[in-house]
Design a protein around this motif. Sequence first.
Motif, PDB file in Angstrom:
ATOM      1  N   VAL A  89       7.672  18.139 -29.517  1.00 47.22           N
ATOM      2  CA  VAL A  89       8.394  19.379 -29.218  1.00 47.22           C
ATOM      3  C   VAL A  89       7.410  20.553 -29.162  1.00 47.22           C
ATOM      4  O   VAL A  89       7.523  21.433 -28.299  1.00 47.22           O
ATOM      5  N   HIS A  90       6.440  20.554 -30.051  1.00 47.97           N
ATOM      6  CA  HIS A  90       5.407  21.589 -29.999  1.00 47.97           C
ATOM      7  C   HIS A  90       4.648  21.528 -28.682  1.00 47.97           C
ATOM      8  O   HIS A  90       4.325  22.558 -28.081  1.00 47.97           O
ATOM      9  N   ALA A  92      14.107  29.133 -20.476  1.00 50.91           N
ATOM     10  CA  ALA A  92      13.013  30.114 -20.475  1.00 50.91           C
ATOM     11  C   ALA A  92      13.149  31.196 -21.535  1.00 50.91           C
ATOM     12  O   ALA A  92      13.042  32.394 -21.233  1.00 50.91           O
ATOM     13  N   PRO A  93      13.364  30.830 -22.788  1.00 48.61           N
ATOM     14  CA  PRO A  93      13.389  31.859 -23.836  1.00 48.61           C
ATOM     15  C   PRO A  93      11.990  32.410 -24.074  1.00 48.61           C
ATOM     16  O   PRO A  93      10.986  31.750 -23.784  1.00 48.61           O
ATOM     17  N   ARG A  94      11.943  33.602 -24.609  1.00 45.18           N
ATOM     18  CA  ARG A  94      10.643  34.176 -24.992  1.00 45.18           C
ATOM     19  C   ARG A  94      10.099  33.469 -26.226  1.00 45.18           C
ATOM     20  O   ARG A  94       8.902  33.233 -26.358  1.00 45.18           O
ATOM     21  N   VAL A  95      11.006  33.137 -27.144  1.00 46.95           N
ATOM     22  CA  VAL A  95      10.604  32.533 -28.409  1.00 46.95           C
ATOM     23  C   VAL A  95      11.766  31.698 -28.931  1.00 46.95           C
ATOM     24  O   VAL A  95      12.931  31.986 -28.632  1.00 46.95           O
ATOM     25  N   VAL A  96      11.442  30.628 -29.666  1.00 46.45           N
ATOM     26  CA  VAL A  96      12.472  29.814 -30.323  1.00 46.45           C
ATOM     27  C   VAL A  96      12.109  29.717 -31.796  1.00 46.45           C
ATOM     28  O   VAL A  96      10.958  29.940 -32.190  1.00 46.45           O
ATOM     29  N   GLY A  97      13.087  29.357 -32.623  1.00 50.11           N
ATOM     30  CA  GLY A  97      12.779  29.262 -34.041  1.00 50.11           C
ATOM     31  C   GLY A  97      13.829  28.519 -34.824  1.00 50.11           C
ATOM     32  O   GLY A  97      14.941  28.286 -34.353  1.00 50.11           O
ATOM     33  N   GLY A  98      13.452  28.139 -36.040  1.00 44.05           N
ATOM     34  CA  GLY A  98      14.356  27.410 -36.910  1.00 44.05           C
ATOM     35  C   GLY A  98      13.971  27.537 -38.367  1.00 44.05           C
ATOM     36  O   GLY A  98      13.127  28.365 -38.748  1.00 44.05           O
ATOM     37  N   PHE A 123       9.265  22.852 -36.192  1.00 42.50           N
ATOM     38  CA  PHE A 123      10.415  22.963 -35.292  1.00 42.50           C
ATOM     39  C   PHE A 123      10.507  21.678 -34.477  1.00 42.50           C
ATOM     40  O   PHE A 123      10.255  21.638 -33.281  1.00 42.50           O
ATOM     41  N   GLU A 124      10.848  20.605 -35.179  1.00 44.01           N
ATOM     42  CA  GLU A 124      10.858  19.258 -34.603  1.00 44.01           C
ATOM     43  C   GLU A 124      11.830  18.386 -35.389  1.00 44.01           C
ATOM     44  O   GLU A 124      12.032  18.582 -36.592  1.00 44.01           O
ATOM     45  N   GLY A 131       4.570  27.626 -22.720  1.00 44.27           N
ATOM     46  CA  GLY A 131       4.131  28.919 -23.241  1.00 44.27           C
ATOM     47  C   GLY A 131       5.180  29.656 -24.033  1.00 44.27           C
ATOM     48  O   GLY A 131       5.276  30.891 -23.983  1.00 44.27           O
ATOM     49  N   ILE A 132       5.992  28.910 -24.795  1.00 40.23           N
ATOM     50  CA  ILE A 132       7.061  29.499 -25.608  1.00 40.23           C
ATOM     51  C   ILE A 132       6.649  29.460 -27.071  1.00 40.23           C
ATOM     52  O   ILE A 132       6.423  28.381 -27.624  1.00 40.23           O
ATOM     53  N   ASN A 133       6.533  30.610 -27.702  1.00 32.53           N
ATOM     54  CA  ASN A 133       6.142  30.671 -29.111  1.00 32.53           C
ATOM     55  C   ASN A 133       7.265  30.139 -30.005  1.00 32.53           C
ATOM     56  O   ASN A 133       8.437  30.176 -29.645  1.00 32.53           O
ATOM     57  N   ILE A 134       6.866  29.670 -31.185  1.00 29.89           N
ATOM     58  CA  ILE A 134       7.793  29.050 -32.132  1.00 29.89           C
ATOM     59  C   ILE A 134       7.731  29.803 -33.461  1.00 29.89           C
ATOM     60  O   ILE A 134       6.641  30.112 -33.955  1.00 29.89           O
ATOM     61  N   VAL A 135       8.903  30.066 -34.044  1.00 30.79           N
ATOM     62  CA  VAL A 135       8.985  30.637 -35.394  1.00 30.79           C
ATOM     63  C   VAL A 135       9.486  29.534 -36.325  1.00 30.79           C
ATOM     64  O   VAL A 135      10.485  28.881 -36.027  1.00 30.79           O
ATOM     65  N   GLU A 136       8.818  29.331 -37.452  1.00 28.63           N
ATOM     66  CA  GLU A 136       9.180  28.248 -38.365  1.00 28.63           C
ATOM     67  C   GLU A 136       9.416  28.765 -39.778  1.00 28.63           C
ATOM     68  O   GLU A 136       8.950  29.838 -40.157  1.00 28.63           O
ATOM     69  N   THR A 137      10.143  27.963 -40.544  1.00 24.96           N
ATOM     70  CA  THR A 137      10.442  28.224 -41.956  1.00 24.96           C
ATOM     71  C   THR A 137      11.199  29.531 -42.159  1.00 24.96           C
ATOM     72  O   THR A 137      10.956  30.260 -43.112  1.00 24.96           O
TER      73      THR A 137
END
Length: 286
Positions: free
Chosen positions: A233-234, A208-214, A219-220, A242-248
Amino acid sequence: MTDTGGLPALTGGPQPDLDSGTTALWSALAGARVIDLAQPMRRGMPQSPNHPPFRMVIERRHGDLVRADGGSAANEVIITGGHVGTHVDALAHVSQDGLVHGGRPAGAAQSHEGFAELGIETFDPYVGRAVLLDVAAIHGTAVLPAGYEITPDDLEQAAGHTRIAPGDAVLIGTGWSRRWDEGAAFVGLADGVPGPGVAAARWLAERAPRVVGGETIAFEHLGAGRGHATLPVHRILLVEHGINIVETMNLAPLLDTGAREFLFVLNPLPIVGATGAPVRPLAVLP
């Protein structure tokens, strides 16, 4: 004090006219090291072929218009997709079987003017704890191989004894940002891109993170020659949980510090109704 990633370290100290809470906060931040996790935005930078390219042109040059006192100003026009460069995915970005997060019908919420709900402007700025899982390091390499699928076991090993609490930000280090200047290789259409597979996505969602990123443009895990044909994965993160993703993100300078926990600042542009927006994430280290 250290200047990192173009951003100076925080300086200063407690001021006598501040209340005790503010003084304690500033004392904690005084001397902190700030690392910029954003990639520079420029024409021709690597990006997903699914999105319009970034373009910036100088619309008015110095000398085109000169004021009576001799002053002149230059300015530009910027055209970009919301998912180009370092960016945050809004929950409106992906649907499954016509539904976005929360079972909302995507068609009812969208128009050419944007999304009436779940747009990027609804993302509350994040200032809190982040955990960095350096998967490349556990494999004894600076950069994971193209097309490598990150597994739950990889994430468990990278986490070690570090606890991931609900509401944290979780970033995955693949080392891929070290290949930013390699153009097509970074995009990975031919050879693939390292990233979490379906099982790893479910491992993340369970925490249950608020946000994930890579560091990659998606992010796959992307296999060789597969491109963005499917993005499960998206679906798992955005639609189901409902977890937002940060990319690049440019995680290379952060990975080099060896830090695995830090203060993370994330605040994308609040473009009303947009499915994503550029962001300049910051890592704040002691």
